[in-house]
Design a protein around this motif. Structure first.
Motif, PDB file in Angstrom:
ATOM      1  N   ASN A   1       0.821  -1.161   0.028  1.00 20.42           N
ATOM      2  CA  ASN A   1      -0.077   0.008   0.123  1.00 20.42           C
ATOM      3  C   ASN A   1       0.949   1.173   0.143  1.00 20.42           C
ATOM      4  OD1 ASN A   1       0.976   0.676   2.770  1.00 20.42           O
ATOM      5  ND2 ASN A   1      -0.816  -0.256   3.507  1.00 20.42           N
ATOM      6  N   ASP A   2       0.303   2.503   0.145  1.00 24.24           N
ATOM      7  CA  ASP A   2       1.223   3.677   0.051  1.00 24.24           C
ATOM      8  C   ASP A   2       2.146   4.047   1.125  1.00 24.24           C
ATOM      9  OD1 ASP A   2       0.428   4.124  -2.789  1.00 24.24           O
ATOM     10  OD2 ASP A   2      -1.176   5.529  -2.135  1.00 24.24           O
ATOM     11  N   SER A   3       1.848   3.391   2.121  1.00 20.98           N
ATOM     12  CA  SER A   3       3.034   3.425   3.242  1.00 20.98           C
ATOM     13  C   SER A   3       3.532   2.358   3.875  1.00 20.98           C
ATOM     14  CB  SER A   3       2.193   4.233   4.388  1.00 20.98           C
ATOM     15  OG  SER A   3       0.895   3.377   4.702  1.00 20.98           O
ATOM     16  N   GLY A   4       3.649   1.082   2.896  1.00 24.32           N
ATOM     17  CA  GLY A   4       4.009   0.020   3.211  1.00 24.32           C
ATOM     18  C   GLY A   4       5.355  -0.159   3.377  1.00 24.32           C
ATOM     19  N   ARG A   5       5.925  -1.364   3.833  1.00 17.77           N
ATOM     20  CA  ARG A   5       7.450  -1.642   3.938  1.00 17.77           C
ATOM     21  C   ARG A   5       7.742  -3.175   3.693  1.00 17.77           C
ATOM     22  NH1 ARG A   5       8.930   0.602  10.109  1.00 17.77           N
ATOM     23  NH2 ARG A   5       8.765   2.842   9.495  1.00 17.77           N
ATOM     24  N   ILE A   6       8.892  -3.400   3.044  1.00 11.56           N
ATOM     25  CA  ILE A   6       9.471  -4.683   2.751  1.00 11.56           C
ATOM     26  C   ILE A   6      10.603  -4.721   3.740  1.00 11.56           C
ATOM     27  CG2 ILE A   6      10.380  -6.148   1.086  1.00 11.56           C
ATOM     28  CD1 ILE A   6       8.744  -4.686  -1.138  1.00 11.56           C
ATOM     29  N   VAL A   7      10.593  -5.738   4.444  1.00  7.94           N
ATOM     30  CA  VAL A   7      11.898  -6.141   5.285  1.00  7.94           C
ATOM     31  C   VAL A   7      12.362  -7.469   4.451  1.00  7.94           C
ATOM     32  CG1 VAL A   7      12.900  -6.929   7.523  1.00  7.94           C
ATOM     33  CG2 VAL A   7      10.898  -5.118   7.279  1.00  7.94           C
ATOM     34  N   ALA A   8      13.786  -7.218   4.272  1.00 14.57           N
ATOM     35  CA  ALA A   8      14.338  -8.675   3.397  1.00 14.57           C
ATOM     36  C   ALA A   8      15.714  -8.801   3.530  1.00 14.57           C
ATOM     37  CB  ALA A   8      14.066  -8.288   1.925  1.00 14.57           C
ATOM     38  N   PRO A   9      16.201 -10.044   3.769  1.00 16.99           N
ATOM     39  CA  PRO A   9      17.444 -10.138   3.967  1.00 16.99           C
ATOM     40  C   PRO A   9      18.113 -10.192   2.391  1.00 16.99           C
ATOM     41  CG  PRO A   9      16.371 -12.018   4.748  1.00 16.99           C
ATOM     42  CD  PRO A   9      15.379 -10.986   4.348  1.00 16.99           C
TER      43      PRO A   9
END
Length: 109
Positions: free
Chosen positions: A57-65
């Motif tokens: 969404n417009d204020s989303g986050r992805i956390v990824a190694p």
């Protein structure tokens, strides 16, 4: 089999109506269920997963190694059309396989 067993167990624990279990190549996300507030990858991926940004969404986050072997913990924060990328240092994670994951040749000895 694992997805079926997990679904059965979640039903037994009373969580079955609060989740959906997906069995397949998750390296490309799950576009049909998007947009998401957060996408958290639990295994290393070779490159920063920009292909997942459209699923936020417009204020989303992805956390990824990100990386093979030693990985960097990366966070992508979406704010409208802008995406900010932050590096939180080195970690070791199991690799993700699949279309956007590590190719099997990497593991050959």
């Amino acid at each position: 089999e694992l997805a079926v067993a997990t679904s059965t167990r979640m039903d037994e624990l009373g969580y079955g109506d609060r989740l959906t279990i997906y069995a397949g190549d998750g390296s490309g996300g799950w576009e049909s269920q998007s947009p998401y507030n957060r996408i958290i990858l639990s295994g290393g991926i070779p490159e920063v997963p920009r292909h997942l940004v459209p699923q936020l969404n417009d204020s989303g986050r992805i956390v990824a190694p990100v990386g093979i072997g030693e990985t960097r913990m990366m966070v992508l924060e979406k704010n409208g059309d802008d995406v900010k990328e932050s590096d939180f240092g080195g970690f070791l994670f199991s690799p993700i396989t699949g279309k956007y994951g590590v190719k099997e040749e990497v593991f050959e000895i």
